[in-house]
Design a protein around this motif. Structure first.
Motif, PDB file in Angstrom:
ATOM      1  N   PRO A 106       0.797  -1.230   0.000  1.00  0.00           N
ATOM      2  CA  PRO A 106       0.000   0.000   0.000  1.00  0.00           C
ATOM      3  C   PRO A 106       0.832   1.285   0.000  1.00  0.00           C
ATOM      4  N   ASN A 107       2.152   1.168   0.010  1.00  0.00           N
ATOM      5  CA  ASN A 107       2.994   2.341   0.246  1.00  0.00           C
ATOM      6  C   ASN A 107       3.082   3.297  -0.941  1.00  0.00           C
ATOM      7  N   ASP A 108       3.301   4.567  -0.612  1.00  0.00           N
ATOM      8  CA  ASP A 108       3.525   5.598  -1.615  1.00  0.00           C
ATOM      9  C   ASP A 108       4.960   5.470  -2.129  1.00  0.00           C
ATOM     10  N   PRO A 109       5.165   5.107  -3.399  1.00  0.00           N
ATOM     11  CA  PRO A 109       6.526   4.923  -3.909  1.00  0.00           C
ATOM     12  C   PRO A 109       7.321   6.224  -3.992  1.00  0.00           C
ATOM     13  N   LYS A 110       6.631   7.359  -3.946  1.00  0.00           N
ATOM     14  CA  LYS A 110       7.360   8.638  -3.933  1.00  0.00           C
ATOM     15  C   LYS A 110       8.109   8.793  -2.617  1.00  0.00           C
ATOM     16  N   ALA A 111       7.526   8.249  -1.544  1.00  0.00           N
ATOM     17  CA  ALA A 111       8.185   8.308  -0.237  1.00  0.00           C
ATOM     18  C   ALA A 111       9.323   7.297  -0.166  1.00  0.00           C
ATOM     19  N   TYR A 112       9.085   6.099  -0.741  1.00  0.00           N
ATOM     20  CA  TYR A 112      10.092   5.042  -0.758  1.00  0.00           C
ATOM     21  C   TYR A 112      10.123   4.405  -2.142  1.00  0.00           C
ATOM     22  N   PRO A 113      11.026   4.875  -3.023  1.00  0.00           N
ATOM     23  CA  PRO A 113      11.113   4.335  -4.380  1.00  0.00           C
ATOM     24  C   PRO A 113      11.330   2.823  -4.425  1.00  0.00           C
ATOM     25  N   GLU A 114      11.877   2.250  -3.364  1.00  0.00           N
ATOM     26  CA  GLU A 114      12.085   0.802  -3.315  1.00  0.00           C
ATOM     27  C   GLU A 114      10.752   0.058  -3.393  1.00  0.00           C
ATOM     28  N   SER A 165       8.289   0.791  -5.413  1.00  0.00           N
ATOM     29  CA  SER A 165       7.644   1.026  -6.712  1.00  0.00           C
ATOM     30  C   SER A 165       7.162  -0.288  -7.315  1.00  0.00           C
ATOM     31  N   PHE A 166       6.268  -0.187  -8.281  1.00  0.00           N
ATOM     32  CA  PHE A 166       5.707  -1.379  -8.912  1.00  0.00           C
ATOM     33  C   PHE A 166       6.793  -2.197  -9.614  1.00  0.00           C
ATOM     34  N   GLU A 173      -2.533   1.068  -5.448  1.00  0.00           N
ATOM     35  CA  GLU A 173      -2.068   2.366  -5.935  1.00  0.00           C
ATOM     36  C   GLU A 173      -2.803   3.537  -5.306  1.00  0.00           C
ATOM     37  N   THR A 174      -4.117   3.396  -5.123  1.00  0.00           N
ATOM     38  CA  THR A 174      -4.903   4.490  -4.538  1.00  0.00           C
ATOM     39  C   THR A 174      -4.873   4.458  -3.009  1.00  0.00           C
TER      40      THR A 174
END
Length: 210
Positions: free
Chosen positions: A98-106, A108-109, A129-130
């Motif tokens: 559920p994490n925001d990839p902007k906060a943690y790029p690791e 990312s999808f 994503e939402t």
């Protein structure tokens, strides 16, 4: 003075409404005994996964987890073991990031795809994503487990919390396997002795809504 008193009361009531509203938001999420709604989320194979796609399942381990969190990494093998042990018995793991990839790029999808392939996950690894599903469930940490059981009523939440009480993975002999014990009780048509524990892990990285 009477006008000032009315204004004070109005402001107080407005503040009370705001506080009550925020408290209500903080209390959202499933509780044991609630019915969980189905969802449709993208898997690392780019296909959409819906719980209804598992007609033979007796229930699910819906586990909110991620790539970067040290706790999620420590529990990764145990999540894999849950699926290996219980998927053949009708209770597969459905992992959700559920994490925001902007906060943690690791998180990312693309990195989810790499992690799943590298570790040879035998279960779906879905992108929320939402973040709507994490909010609906009331997930707070990674990892956070929701054991769902198929009943006549629908998908009933039977257990919420941690996989076990051995966060650091250092006490296997004295470990209380909450998730294992809960599903094994259900498979014997019994109610789990422990239905809720605190999920110990990294906080979910919510998107900035501003």
């Amino acid at each position: 003075m009477k006008t000032a008193g009315i204004n004070f009361k109005s402001h107080f009531l407005l503040l009370l409404i705001i506080v009550s509203s925020n408290f209500a938001k903080a209390q959202t999420g499933y509780k044991v005994g609630d019915l969980a709604k189905d969802f449709s989320l993208k898997n690392v194979d780019n296909k959409m996964v819906v719980l209804a796609d598992y007609p033979d399942a007796k229930g699910f381990f819906v586990i909110f987890t991620c790539n970067h969190c040290p706790y999620a990494k420590m529990y990764e093998q145990r999540i894999m073991d849950l699926d290996k042990k219980f998927a053949p018995q009708g209770y597969p793991v459905i992992a959700i990031n559920p994490n925001d990839p902007k906060a943690y790029p690791e998180d990312s999808f693309e990195n989810m795809k790499k992690r799943s392939a590298e570790k040879k996950y035998t279960f779906p690894y879905l992108l929320d994503e939402t973040q709507d599903i994490a909010k609906t469930y009331g997930a707070k940490a990674t990892p956070h487990v929701y054991l769902l059981q198929k009943t006549k009523r629908g998908l009933e939440v039977a257990y919420i919390g941690a996989i076990d009480n051995d966060t650091e993975n250092v006490n296997q002999s004295g470990r209380n396997n909450y998730a294992d014990n809960a599903v094994e009780a259900i498979m014997k048509n019994k109610k789990p002795q422990i239905t809720q524990t605190k999920a110990i892990g990294c906080s979910i990285k919510w998107k900035d809504e501003n």
